[in-house]
Motif scaffolding. Structure first.
Motif, mmCIF file in Angstrom:
data_model
loop_
_atom_site.group_PDB
_atom_site.id
_atom_site.type_symbol
_atom_site.label_atom_id
_atom_site.label_comp_id
_atom_site.label_asym_id
_atom_site.label_seq_id
_atom_site.Cartn_x
_atom_site.Cartn_y
_atom_site.Cartn_z
ATOM 1 N N ARG A 15 50.170 46.392 -22.232
ATOM 2 C CA ARG A 15 50.294 45.762 -20.920
ATOM 3 C C ARG A 15 49.034 45.005 -20.507
ATOM 4 N NH1 ARG A 15 47.820 48.171 -16.530
ATOM 5 N NH2 ARG A 15 47.142 50.333 -16.803
ATOM 6 N N TYR A 16 47.889 45.456 -20.995
ATOM 7 C CA TYR A 16 46.658 44.722 -20.682
ATOM 8 C C TYR A 16 46.695 43.312 -21.269
ATOM 9 C CZ TYR A 16 44.491 49.158 -19.237
ATOM 10 O OH TYR A 16 44.182 50.331 -18.597
ATOM 11 N N ASP A 17 47.104 43.239 -22.539
ATOM 12 C CA ASP A 17 47.183 41.928 -23.179
ATOM 13 C C ASP A 17 48.175 41.022 -22.455
ATOM 14 O OD1 ASP A 17 45.377 42.451 -25.375
ATOM 15 O OD2 ASP A 17 46.918 43.773 -26.173
ATOM 16 N N ARG A 18 49.284 41.592 -22.091
ATOM 17 C CA ARG A 18 50.294 40.794 -21.389
ATOM 18 C C ARG A 18 49.776 40.304 -20.043
ATOM 19 N NH1 ARG A 18 54.324 43.181 -24.532
ATOM 20 N NH2 ARG A 18 54.010 45.287 -23.789
ATOM 21 N N ASN A 31 36.945 33.654 -14.356
ATOM 22 C CA ASN A 31 35.864 34.277 -15.126
ATOM 23 C C ASN A 31 36.250 35.699 -15.540
ATOM 24 O OD1 ASN A 31 34.827 36.327 -13.279
ATOM 25 N ND2 ASN A 31 34.136 34.618 -12.034
ATOM 26 N N ASN A 32 35.534 36.188 -16.535
ATOM 27 C CA ASN A 32 35.923 37.446 -17.166
ATOM 28 C C ASN A 32 35.823 38.630 -16.212
ATOM 29 O OD1 ASN A 32 36.611 39.071 -19.565
ATOM 30 N ND2 ASN A 32 34.561 39.909 -19.196
ATOM 31 N N GLN A 33 34.876 38.586 -15.315
ATOM 32 C CA GLN A 33 34.718 39.699 -14.375
ATOM 33 C C GLN A 33 35.939 39.823 -13.475
ATOM 34 O OE1 GLN A 33 31.021 40.098 -12.408
ATOM 35 N NE2 GLN A 33 29.935 40.203 -14.357
ATOM 36 N N GLU A 34 36.381 38.691 -12.939
ATOM 37 C CA GLU A 34 37.545 38.763 -12.058
ATOM 38 C C GLU A 34 38.800 39.090 -12.842
ATOM 39 O OE1 GLU A 34 37.938 35.769 -9.105
ATOM 40 O OE2 GLU A 34 40.029 36.311 -8.673
ATOM 41 N N LEU A 35 38.909 38.526 -14.040
ATOM 42 C CA LEU A 35 40.062 38.852 -14.880
ATOM 43 C C LEU A 35 40.115 40.357 -15.140
ATOM 44 C CD1 LEU A 35 42.462 37.994 -16.673
ATOM 45 C CD2 LEU A 35 40.810 37.578 -18.517
ATOM 46 N N ALA A 36 38.959 40.910 -15.492
ATOM 47 C CA ALA A 36 38.874 42.350 -15.767
ATOM 48 C C ALA A 36 39.308 43.155 -14.549
ATOM 49 C CB ALA A 36 37.447 42.713 -16.170
ATOM 50 N N GLU A 37 38.822 42.724 -13.400
ATOM 51 C CA GLU A 37 39.163 43.415 -12.154
ATOM 52 C C GLU A 37 40.668 43.396 -11.910
ATOM 53 O OE1 GLU A 37 37.730 42.402 -7.791
ATOM 54 O OE2 GLU A 37 36.025 42.695 -9.163
ATOM 55 N N ARG A 38 41.266 42.226 -12.115
ATOM 56 C CA ARG A 38 42.692 42.082 -11.829
ATOM 57 C C ARG A 38 43.567 42.929 -12.732
ATOM 58 N NH1 ARG A 38 44.724 36.060 -10.304
ATOM 59 N NH2 ARG A 38 42.843 35.295 -9.267
ATOM 60 N N ILE A 39 43.151 43.096 -13.989
ATOM 61 C CA ILE A 39 44.005 43.858 -14.903
ATOM 62 C C ILE A 39 43.636 45.339 -14.911
ATOM 63 C CG2 ILE A 39 44.280 41.810 -16.348
ATOM 64 C CD1 ILE A 39 42.609 43.179 -18.480
ATOM 65 N N PRO A 45 35.732 45.524 -22.438
ATOM 66 C CA PRO A 45 36.984 45.514 -23.190
ATOM 67 C C PRO A 45 37.887 44.336 -22.840
ATOM 68 C CG PRO A 45 36.977 47.291 -21.588
ATOM 69 C CD PRO A 45 35.587 46.755 -21.625
ATOM 70 N N CYS A 46 37.799 43.889 -21.606
ATOM 71 C CA CYS A 46 38.624 42.743 -21.213
ATOM 72 C C CYS A 46 38.250 41.521 -22.028
ATOM 73 C CB CYS A 46 38.439 42.474 -19.718
ATOM 74 S SG CYS A 46 39.382 41.060 -19.128
ATOM 75 N N LEU A 47 36.958 41.257 -22.112
ATOM 76 C CA LEU A 47 36.505 40.098 -22.878
ATOM 77 C C LEU A 47 36.878 40.239 -24.349
ATOM 78 C CD1 LEU A 47 34.921 37.440 -22.867
ATOM 79 C CD2 LEU A 47 32.869 38.764 -23.391
ATOM 80 N N ARG A 48 36.732 41.448 -24.860
ATOM 81 C CA ARG A 48 37.079 41.669 -26.259
ATOM 82 C C ARG A 48 38.545 41.347 -26.506
ATOM 83 N NH1 ARG A 48 36.261 47.109 -27.013
ATOM 84 N NH2 ARG A 48 34.419 46.784 -25.715
ATOM 85 N N ARG A 49 39.392 41.692 -25.570
ATOM 86 C CA ARG A 49 40.818 41.405 -25.725
ATOM 87 C C ARG A 49 41.096 39.895 -25.655
ATOM 88 N NH1 ARG A 49 44.729 45.467 -24.574
ATOM 89 N NH2 ARG A 49 43.836 47.559 -24.667
ATOM 90 N N VAL A 50 40.442 39.230 -24.737
ATOM 91 C CA VAL A 50 40.636 37.780 -24.650
ATOM 92 C C VAL A 50 40.236 37.120 -25.967
ATOM 93 C CG1 VAL A 50 39.871 35.643 -23.526
ATOM 94 C CG2 VAL A 50 40.333 37.678 -22.153
#
Lengths: 169, 169
Positions: A15-18, A31-39, A45-50
DNA sequence: GTTATATTGGAATTATATGCTAAAAAATAA
DNA sequence: TTATTTTTTAGCATATAATTCCAATATAAC
């Protein structure tokens, strides 16, 4: 935590990837910080997944969207092209010629008795369209027919591709 | 330095702005430092220009592109829809219904005797397509006809809109 | 239940974005 | 052409974000 993970052509998405795919398809420059926050993950780990999604080829690129009309391209047309012969050489030549035309936004090889290709083109006005059609496109070897539709209004455009396997209703 | 600046619907673009638009349309997630380097400006004025282009509405957003097939959406179709009556209510209702379908990537109101709308849809397979067509789209009030083309190959897609006023040949 | 494997969170480091100001360039007026 | 005004830039300082590393945790396999 993510229980539901579905293998999709070699890649396994949870679900994180989706969520990442859904968000990046709408906000490609978040940006990665906000993306991480949203998911609901921390940034690393968020950046690693992207990166993994990019490296796997599932994310193929990023694009800025621009307002064509405000750039002076007031007319968008759909052009249906018929070819005389369906040989690889004919097709390859047509595709190369069309790729050299910056007005062509999209070129799809399609089924149907009506046409072989559909082009989507943007031009300044009808004069430019006529010029493109008569002096460029219909002069490409093998083109036997061209039918034009004009876009009156863009109701929906650039919508995200669903990140979950399509539900069969 | 930039001599050539063209006013386009309220906005005046010089060569720096055009370069920014060209690059961001291809590399939407490029960072500002590299963008600045590529256009030959230092980072601060470069960023100011990007923000100005965003604020002016010339850049309307950013999108990640994903590989539909690898997400399980193997079939892309173009759907030409005819309506019985061309009233605002009919159209508004159709557009709202279509906007609720995640498979619909694009919906254009077009000219032509053949159809009123062209939809571009992505689905998993032909079964899903049939389901979408018969159970969803043709059931929308006012829809009298639907003709399908299938995309055999995406020759060109997501090409940048030229940032310069179209040359009339 | 225990071991092996994969993934995360957080700190440290590096890189980038952003705001500010003096200087340079361009545009305008004389 | 020269002086003046306006606009835009470059570079620095600071804030914010990206990236790497590793111990801790969770997940999967046995």
């Amino acid at each position: 935590m993510p229980k539901e993970s579905t293998p999709v052509v070699g890649v396994t998405l949870d679900r994180y990837d989706r969520q990442i795919l859904d968000i990046l398809q709408r906000h490609g420059r978040i940006n990665n910080q906000e993306l991480a926050e949203r998911i609901g993950l921390s940034p690393s780990p968020c950046l690693r997944r992207v990166r993994a999604l990019e490296d796997s080829g599932l994310i193929t690129g990023y694009r800025a969207l621009v307002d064509a009309k405000r750039l002076g391209h007031s007319l968008t047309a759909l052009l249906h092209i018929s070819m005389d012969r369906h040989t690889p050489e004919r097709f390859a030549n047509f595709e190369a010629k069309v790729a050299a035309l910056p007005q062509v936004q999209e070129c799809l090889l399609i089924t149907g008795q009506e046409a072989d290709y559909q082009l989507k083109v943007v031009v300044h006005d009808m004069d430019d369209y006529q010029n493109l059609l008569l002096n460029q496109i219909t002069r490409i070897e093998g083109v036997t027919g061209a039918h034009s539709s004009f876009v009156l209004r863009r109701v929906l455009e650039h919508r995200p591709i669903p990140s979950y396997p399509a539900a069969s209703q």
